[in-house]
Design an enzyme around this catalytic site. Structure first.
Site, PDB file in Angstrom:
ATOM      1  N   ASP A 172      11.905 -37.365 -49.393  1.00  0.00           N
ATOM      2  CA  ASP A 172      13.117 -37.774 -50.097  1.00  0.00           C
ATOM      3  C   ASP A 172      14.047 -36.592 -50.287  1.00  0.00           C
ATOM      4  OD1 ASP A 172      14.645 -39.706 -51.896  1.00  0.00           O
ATOM      5  OD2 ASP A 172      14.333 -37.999 -53.234  1.00  0.00           O
ATOM      6  N   TYR A 225      21.510 -32.105 -52.236  1.00  0.00           N
ATOM      7  CA  TYR A 225      20.444 -31.095 -52.377  1.00  0.00           C
ATOM      8  C   TYR A 225      20.701 -29.894 -51.460  1.00  0.00           C
ATOM      9  CZ  TYR A 225      17.751 -34.976 -54.506  1.00  0.00           C
ATOM     10  OH  TYR A 225      17.329 -36.040 -55.271  1.00  0.00           O
ATOM     11  N   LYS A 281      20.669 -39.630 -49.277  1.00  0.00           N
ATOM     12  CA  LYS A 281      21.547 -40.370 -50.186  1.00  0.00           C
ATOM     13  C   LYS A 281      22.996 -39.928 -50.044  1.00  0.00           C
ATOM     14  CE  LYS A 281      17.698 -39.859 -53.432  1.00  0.00           C
ATOM     15  NZ  LYS A 281      17.228 -38.475 -53.266  1.00  0.00           N
ATOM     16  N   HIS A 303      23.504 -42.654 -54.261  1.00  0.00           N
ATOM     17  CA  HIS A 303      22.803 -41.768 -55.201  1.00  0.00           C
ATOM     18  C   HIS A 303      22.990 -42.196 -56.665  1.00  0.00           C
ATOM     19  CE1 HIS A 303      21.124 -37.420 -55.203  1.00  0.00           C
ATOM     20  NE2 HIS A 303      20.718 -38.045 -56.288  1.00  0.00           N
ATOM     21  N   LEU A 312       6.417 -36.727 -62.163  1.00  0.00           N
ATOM     22  CA  LEU A 312       5.558 -35.855 -62.976  1.00  0.00           C
ATOM     23  C   LEU A 312       6.322 -35.349 -64.200  1.00  0.00           C
ATOM     24  CD1 LEU A 312       4.055 -33.775 -60.001  1.00  0.00           C
ATOM     25  CD2 LEU A 312       3.038 -35.772 -61.146  1.00  0.00           C
ATOM     26  N   LYS A 359       7.629 -33.764 -56.278  1.00  0.00           N
ATOM     27  CA  LYS A 359       8.130 -32.557 -55.608  1.00  0.00           C
ATOM     28  C   LYS A 359       7.141 -31.421 -55.832  1.00  0.00           C
ATOM     29  CE  LYS A 359      10.187 -28.336 -56.225  1.00  0.00           C
ATOM     30  NZ  LYS A 359       9.824 -27.243 -57.159  1.00  0.00           N
ATOM     31  N   SER A 360       6.836 -30.705 -54.783  1.00  0.00           N
ATOM     32  CA  SER A 360       6.155 -29.426 -54.942  1.00  0.00           C
ATOM     33  C   SER A 360       6.451 -28.569 -53.723  1.00  0.00           C
ATOM     34  CB  SER A 360       4.642 -29.599 -55.099  1.00  0.00           C
ATOM     35  OG  SER A 360       4.048 -28.320 -55.247  1.00  0.00           O
ATOM     36  N   VAL A 361       6.518 -27.267 -53.964  1.00  0.00           N
ATOM     37  CA  VAL A 361       6.627 -26.324 -52.852  1.00  0.00           C
ATOM     38  C   VAL A 361       5.343 -25.504 -52.756  1.00  0.00           C
ATOM     39  CG1 VAL A 361       9.150 -26.193 -52.932  1.00  0.00           C
ATOM     40  CG2 VAL A 361       7.791 -24.622 -54.346  1.00  0.00           C
ATOM     41  N   ARG A 404      -0.800 -27.892 -54.292  1.00  0.00           N
ATOM     42  CA  ARG A 404      -0.304 -29.032 -55.075  1.00  0.00           C
ATOM     43  C   ARG A 404       0.190 -30.143 -54.147  1.00  0.00           C
ATOM     44  NH1 ARG A 404       3.395 -26.097 -59.718  1.00  0.00           N
ATOM     45  NH2 ARG A 404       1.714 -25.459 -61.107  1.00  0.00           N
ATOM     46  N   ASN A 449      -1.469 -33.727 -54.505  1.00  0.00           N
ATOM     47  CA  ASN A 449      -0.669 -34.868 -54.960  1.00  0.00           C
ATOM     48  C   ASN A 449      -0.795 -36.077 -54.031  1.00  0.00           C
ATOM     49  OD1 ASN A 449       0.192 -33.314 -57.102  1.00  0.00           O
ATOM     50  ND2 ASN A 449       2.225 -32.870 -56.262  1.00  0.00           N
TER      51      ASN A 449
HETATM   52  N1  LIG Z   1      17.715 -40.028 -57.195  1.00  0.00           N
HETATM   53  C1  LIG Z   1      17.884 -39.105 -58.125  1.00  0.00           C
HETATM   54  O1  LIG Z   1      18.892 -39.077 -58.857  1.00  0.00           O
HETATM   55  C2  LIG Z   1      16.842 -38.073 -58.306  1.00  0.00           C
HETATM   56  C3  LIG Z   1      15.856 -37.948 -57.358  1.00  0.00           C
HETATM   57  N2  LIG Z   1      14.876 -37.011 -57.478  1.00  0.00           N
HETATM   58  C4  LIG Z   1      13.830 -36.969 -56.436  1.00  0.00           C
HETATM   59  O2  LIG Z   1      12.539 -37.041 -57.038  1.00  0.00           O
HETATM   60  C5  LIG Z   1      11.791 -35.882 -56.660  1.00  0.00           C
HETATM   61  C6  LIG Z   1      10.807 -35.485 -57.745  1.00  0.00           C
HETATM   62  O3  LIG Z   1      11.457 -35.208 -58.946  1.00  0.00           O
HETATM   63  P1  LIG Z   1      11.560 -33.742 -59.578  1.00  0.00           P
HETATM   64  O4  LIG Z   1      12.677 -33.766 -60.543  1.00  0.00           O
HETATM   65  O5  LIG Z   1      11.621 -32.758 -58.482  1.00  0.00           O
HETATM   66  O6  LIG Z   1      10.266 -33.573 -60.468  1.00  0.00           O
HETATM   67  P2  LIG Z   1       8.677 -33.876 -60.375  1.00  0.00           P
HETATM   68  O7  LIG Z   1       8.361 -34.796 -61.492  1.00  0.00           O
HETATM   69  O8  LIG Z   1       8.243 -34.230 -59.011  1.00  0.00           O
HETATM   70  O9  LIG Z   1       8.095 -32.453 -60.787  1.00  0.00           O
HETATM   71  C7  LIG Z   1       8.238 -31.331 -59.959  1.00  0.00           C
HETATM   72  C8  LIG Z   1       7.682 -30.131 -60.716  1.00  0.00           C
HETATM   73  O10 LIG Z   1       6.278 -30.323 -60.950  1.00  0.00           O
HETATM   74  C9  LIG Z   1       5.564 -29.247 -60.377  1.00  0.00           C
HETATM   75  N3  LIG Z   1       4.326 -29.814 -59.806  1.00  0.00           N
HETATM   76  C10 LIG Z   1       4.226 -30.548 -58.664  1.00  0.00           C
HETATM   77  N4  LIG Z   1       2.941 -30.892 -58.439  1.00  0.00           N
HETATM   78  C11 LIG Z   1       2.221 -30.375 -59.459  1.00  0.00           C
HETATM   79  C12 LIG Z   1       0.850 -30.374 -59.763  1.00  0.00           C
HETATM   80  N5  LIG Z   1      -0.026 -30.974 -58.967  1.00  0.00           N
HETATM   81  N6  LIG Z   1       0.452 -29.733 -60.907  1.00  0.00           N
HETATM   82  C13 LIG Z   1       1.342 -29.128 -61.717  1.00  0.00           C
HETATM   83  N7  LIG Z   1       2.657 -29.097 -61.458  1.00  0.00           N
HETATM   84  C14 LIG Z   1       3.101 -29.702 -60.336  1.00  0.00           C
HETATM   85  C15 LIG Z   1       6.466 -28.628 -59.338  1.00  0.00           C
HETATM   86  O11 LIG Z   1       6.185 -27.248 -59.184  1.00  0.00           O
HETATM   87  P3  LIG Z   1       6.111 -26.489 -57.745  1.00  0.00           P
HETATM   88  O12 LIG Z   1       7.142 -27.072 -56.831  1.00  0.00           O
HETATM   89  O13 LIG Z   1       6.403 -25.077 -58.143  1.00  0.00           O
HETATM   90  O14 LIG Z   1       4.708 -26.673 -57.243  1.00  0.00           O
HETATM   91  C16 LIG Z   1       7.825 -28.835 -59.979  1.00  0.00           C
HETATM   92  O15 LIG Z   1       8.075 -27.834 -60.953  1.00  0.00           O
HETATM   93  C17 LIG Z   1      12.874 -34.844 -56.391  1.00  0.00           C
HETATM   94  O16 LIG Z   1      12.385 -33.705 -55.731  1.00  0.00           O
HETATM   95  C18 LIG Z   1      13.871 -35.684 -55.636  1.00  0.00           C
HETATM   96  O17 LIG Z   1      13.436 -35.883 -54.312  1.00  0.00           O
HETATM   97  C19 LIG Z   1      14.841 -36.172 -58.571  1.00  0.00           C
HETATM   98  C20 LIG Z   1      15.828 -36.225 -59.532  1.00  0.00           C
HETATM   99  C21 LIG Z   1      16.897 -37.194 -59.475  1.00  0.00           C
HETATM  100  O1  LIG Z   2      18.828 -36.315 -57.291  1.00  0.00           O
HETATM  101  C1  LIG Z   2      19.177 -35.510 -58.113  1.00  0.00           C
HETATM  102  C2  LIG Z   2      19.897 -35.842 -59.321  1.00  0.00           C
HETATM  103  O2  LIG Z   2      20.530 -37.069 -59.226  1.00  0.00           O
HETATM  104  C3  LIG Z   2      20.868 -34.770 -59.671  1.00  0.00           C
HETATM  105  O3  LIG Z   2      21.664 -34.484 -58.582  1.00  0.00           O
HETATM  106  C4  LIG Z   2      21.704 -35.157 -60.825  1.00  0.00           C
HETATM  107  O4  LIG Z   2      20.858 -35.458 -61.884  1.00  0.00           O
HETATM  108  C5  LIG Z   2      22.641 -34.058 -61.204  1.00  0.00           C
HETATM  109  O5  LIG Z   2      21.927 -32.943 -61.579  1.00  0.00           O
HETATM  110  C6  LIG Z   2      23.537 -34.560 -62.301  1.00  0.00           C
HETATM  111  O6  LIG Z   2      23.520 -33.954 -63.344  1.00  0.00           O
HETATM  112  O7  LIG Z   2      24.203 -35.556 -62.066  1.00  0.00           O
END
Ligand SMILES: NC(=O)C1=CN([C@@H]2O[C@H](COP(=O)(O)OP(=O)(O)OC[C@H]3O[C@@H](n4cnc5c(N)ncnc54)[C@H](OP(=O)(O)O)[C@@H]3O)[C@@H](O)[C@H]2O)C=CC1
Ligand SMILES: O=C[C@H](O)[C@@H](O)[C@@H](O)[C@H](O)C(=O)O
Length: 278
Positions: free
Chosen positions: A46, A51, A76, A109, A191, A232-234, A238, A242
């Site tokens: 995703d 982004y 998106k 989006h 998460l 999300k994780s980098v 993890r 996941n």
């Molecule tokens: N449509 C929208 O408006 C939105 C869409 N999204 C989407 O949803 C995805 C996920 O949401 P996001 O906000 O990134 O947050 P998440 O809830 O996926 O959390 C990500 C965080 O959790 C950490 N993490 C991941 N796996 C673990 C694990 N197993 N144990 C402990 N910590 C962990 C990551 O650290 P690390 O990476 O350092 O491992 C990172 O800091 C986004 O990346 C995006 O693709 C997000 C926000 C808005």
């Molecule tokens: O997908 C990611 C999110 O939608 C992000 O782009 C928004 O939450 C943005 O930070 C905002 O504040 O509108």
């Protein structure tokens, strides 16, 4: 694609039950995370034009060695590109950045109702789907009222709606609406962005009982609700951990323990406060 981990969308296309998110990840890091994820067995990624990492995502897919047709790529159209012609141009830019001639799921989006453009944006998505450049079309951060308007004006329901959802925010009203319309719920920040409740005592207790990590039991909660989480994780371990969430089951009491953590806690913007619902 692994059939045991897919769900059918209302347009007949199969989609994985879990995908990798790459919000707030730079292009090079995104390429590495996507490569790691696909090689570990993920089949969905995703991203979004906003982004700024679509190029990296495309590179990660190419470098993974996984066949293009086995990967579900979600991107998106950003708020600034809403409207019919602007959306068609934005799609071309996203496809070019990804290096792909089609995208699996193209989502609006945010609805931005004050702009009043989302029905026209939706018509552009319908055209892209009719032309075969997009396999499935959907939305993100839409309230039921926004989706009702799309259906009333175009007769086409979204295949997915991607919303903030985790044990601190259950989205009961939206999920019930989705169930009535055959719309798949994708969970963003599944998460809770890695904060707070991953260390909640209820999560810790359930995790310990199963010999699993807190993230794994939270992702299991999503799957058992019928939601598609996009963690999300980098971090390679993890990323792999996941995905390892298909071999155990939470019982009803454990599901309730996680659900009882709370409701109404957001990590991102509230669409119904930011934008008027019309
Ligand atoms: N449509 C929208 O408006 C939105 C869409 N999204 C989407 O949803 C995805 C996920 O949401 P996001 O906000 O990134 O947050 P998440 O809830 O996926 O959390 C990500 C965080 O959790 C950490 N993490 C991941 N796996 C673990 C694990 N197993 N144990 C402990 N910590 C962990 C990551 O650290 P690390 O990476 O350092 O491992 C990172 O800091 C986004 O990346 C995006 O693709 C997000 C926000 C808005
Ligand atoms: O997908 C990611 C999110 O939608 C992000 O782009 C928004 O939450 C943005 O930070 C905002 O504040 O509108």
């Amino acid at each position: 694609m692994d059939a045991s981990t897919t769900v059918a969308l209302n347009d007949g296309v199969e989609t994985p039950r879990l995908g990798l998110g790459v919000f707030q990840v730079g292009p090079d890091e995104a390429a590495a995370a996507v490569r790691t994820a696909l090689q570990a067995g993920y089949r969905m990624v995703d991203t979004a034009s906003v982004y700024g990492n679509e190029k990296g995502v495309g590179r990660g897919i190419a470098e993974s060695g996984v066949a293009r047709e086995d990967v579900v790529v979600v991107t998106k159209v950003w708020n600034d590109d809403q409207g019919y012609d602007a959306t068609l141009r934005a799609f071309d830019a996203s496809a070019a950045a990804l290096g792909l001639d089609y995208v699996d799921q193209y989502l609006i989006h945010w609805p931005r109702p004050r702009l009043g453009l989302y029905p026209q944006t939706w018509r552009a998505l319908c055209r892209l789907r009719d032309e075969g450049r997009v396999r499935s079309i959907g939305v993100s951060n839409f309230e039921p009222e926004h989706i009702e308007r799309l259906i009333a004006e175009t007769g086409v329901a979204p295949a997915v709606n991607q919303v903030e959802l985790h044990p601190g925010l259950h989205q009961g009203r939206i999920r019930a609406f989705h169930a009535d319309h055959g719309i798949v719920t994708q969970a963003w920040s599944p998460l809770g962005r890695g904060q707070g409740f991953l260390s909640h005592r209820a999560v810790a207790a359930v995790a310990e009982a199963h010999g699993r990590t807190p993230a794994q039991v939270v992702l299991r909660w999503h799957l058992q609700l019928g939601v598609v989480p996009l963690p999300k994780s980098v971090t390679p371990e993890r990323i792999r951990g996941n995905l390892d969430v298909f071999g155990f089951e939470l019982d009803a009491a454990e599901m309730d323990l996680l659900t009882d953590i709370g409701d109404g806690y957001r990590v991102g913007p509230d669409p119904s406060l930011l934008f008027d619902v019309s």
